[in-house]
Design an enzyme around this catalytic site. Structure first.
Site, PDB file in Angstrom:
ATOM      1  N   ASP A 177       0.786  -1.031  -0.170  1.00 60.37           N
ATOM      2  CA  ASP A 177       0.234  -0.252   0.088  1.00 60.37           C
ATOM      3  C   ASP A 177       0.986   1.238   0.003  1.00 60.37           C
ATOM      4  O   ASP A 177       2.059   1.119   0.072  1.00 60.37           O
ATOM      5  CB  ASP A 177      -0.938  -0.017   0.914  1.00 60.37           C
ATOM      6  CG  ASP A 177      -2.006  -1.136   1.309  1.00 60.37           C
ATOM      7  OD1 ASP A 177      -2.516  -1.520   0.261  1.00 60.37           O
ATOM      8  OD2 ASP A 177      -2.238  -1.508   2.210  1.00 60.37           O
TER       9      ASP A 177
ATOM     10  N   ASP B 172      -6.616  -1.565  -4.387  1.00 55.74           N
ATOM     11  CA  ASP B 172      -8.288  -1.303  -3.178  1.00 55.74           C
ATOM     12  C   ASP B 172      -9.156   0.137  -4.299  1.00 55.74           C
ATOM     13  O   ASP B 172     -10.148   0.674  -3.953  1.00 55.74           O
ATOM     14  CB  ASP B 172      -7.529  -0.280  -2.431  1.00 55.74           C
ATOM     15  CG  ASP B 172      -6.527  -1.111  -1.748  1.00 55.74           C
ATOM     16  OD1 ASP B 172      -7.233  -2.624  -1.852  1.00 55.74           O
ATOM     17  OD2 ASP B 172      -5.545  -0.487  -0.462  1.00 55.74           O
TER      18      ASP B 172
END
Length: 154
Positions: free
Chosen positions: A111, A129
């Site tokens: 991330d 995401d």
């Protein structure tokens, strides 16, 4: 079939951006992109989107394979001729596969996108995401529009 191109583009962009982060940033390193709002922050997540259920990798393998299979089935069986529906599924599929690749190869997800709103730090996320979120929003729009068409509401 164009929707599979969207899926492939999402996967490619997701994997490319994650590779760039892994190659060029230390875990925890933060680069300010838009002062006070947007940062690239190198982070590793062994849970779902926004670190939900961290440490349960076997669960994500199983669920992701099932979800990918269901999405492909729905795309083949029901999405043909339904542009917004197929595009929403393409974004969801691309996001699911993008994070699944990380889980299988690295047992964690890279991330790096961090946004800040005043004193609130939104959970760090990635392209996959974001693609999942865009797909869900598009799906909601499709359902709302389709429902209005079915009921004859303008």
């Amino acid at each position: 079939m164009y929707y599979y191109l969207i899926t492939l583009a999402v996967i490619a962009l997701d994997q490319l951006t994650k590779w760039i982060v892994v190659q060029n940033m230390e875990i925890g390193q933060k680069i300010e992109v838009i002062p006070g709002f947007l940062y690239w922050t190198s982070y590793r997540n062994d849970g779902a989107a926004w670190s939900i259920l961290e440490g349960h990798m076997w669960f994500f393998y199983l669920i992701t394979v099932v979800v990918i299979g269901i999405i492909i089935y729905i795309m083949q069986k029901y999405a043909k001729g339904k542009r917004l529906f197929s595009i929403s599924l393409a974004f969801i599929l691309g996001g699911a596969i993008g994070n699944f690749i990380d889980r299988v190869l690295h047992q964690e997800v890279v991330d790096f996108v961090q946004t800040v709103w005043g004193n609130y730090y939104f959970p760090i996320f990635n392209v996959a995401d974001a693609s999942l979120s865009v797909g869900v929003v598009l799906m909601l729009v499709y359902v709302f529009v389709d429902d209005r068409k079915t009921k004859g509401i303008k």
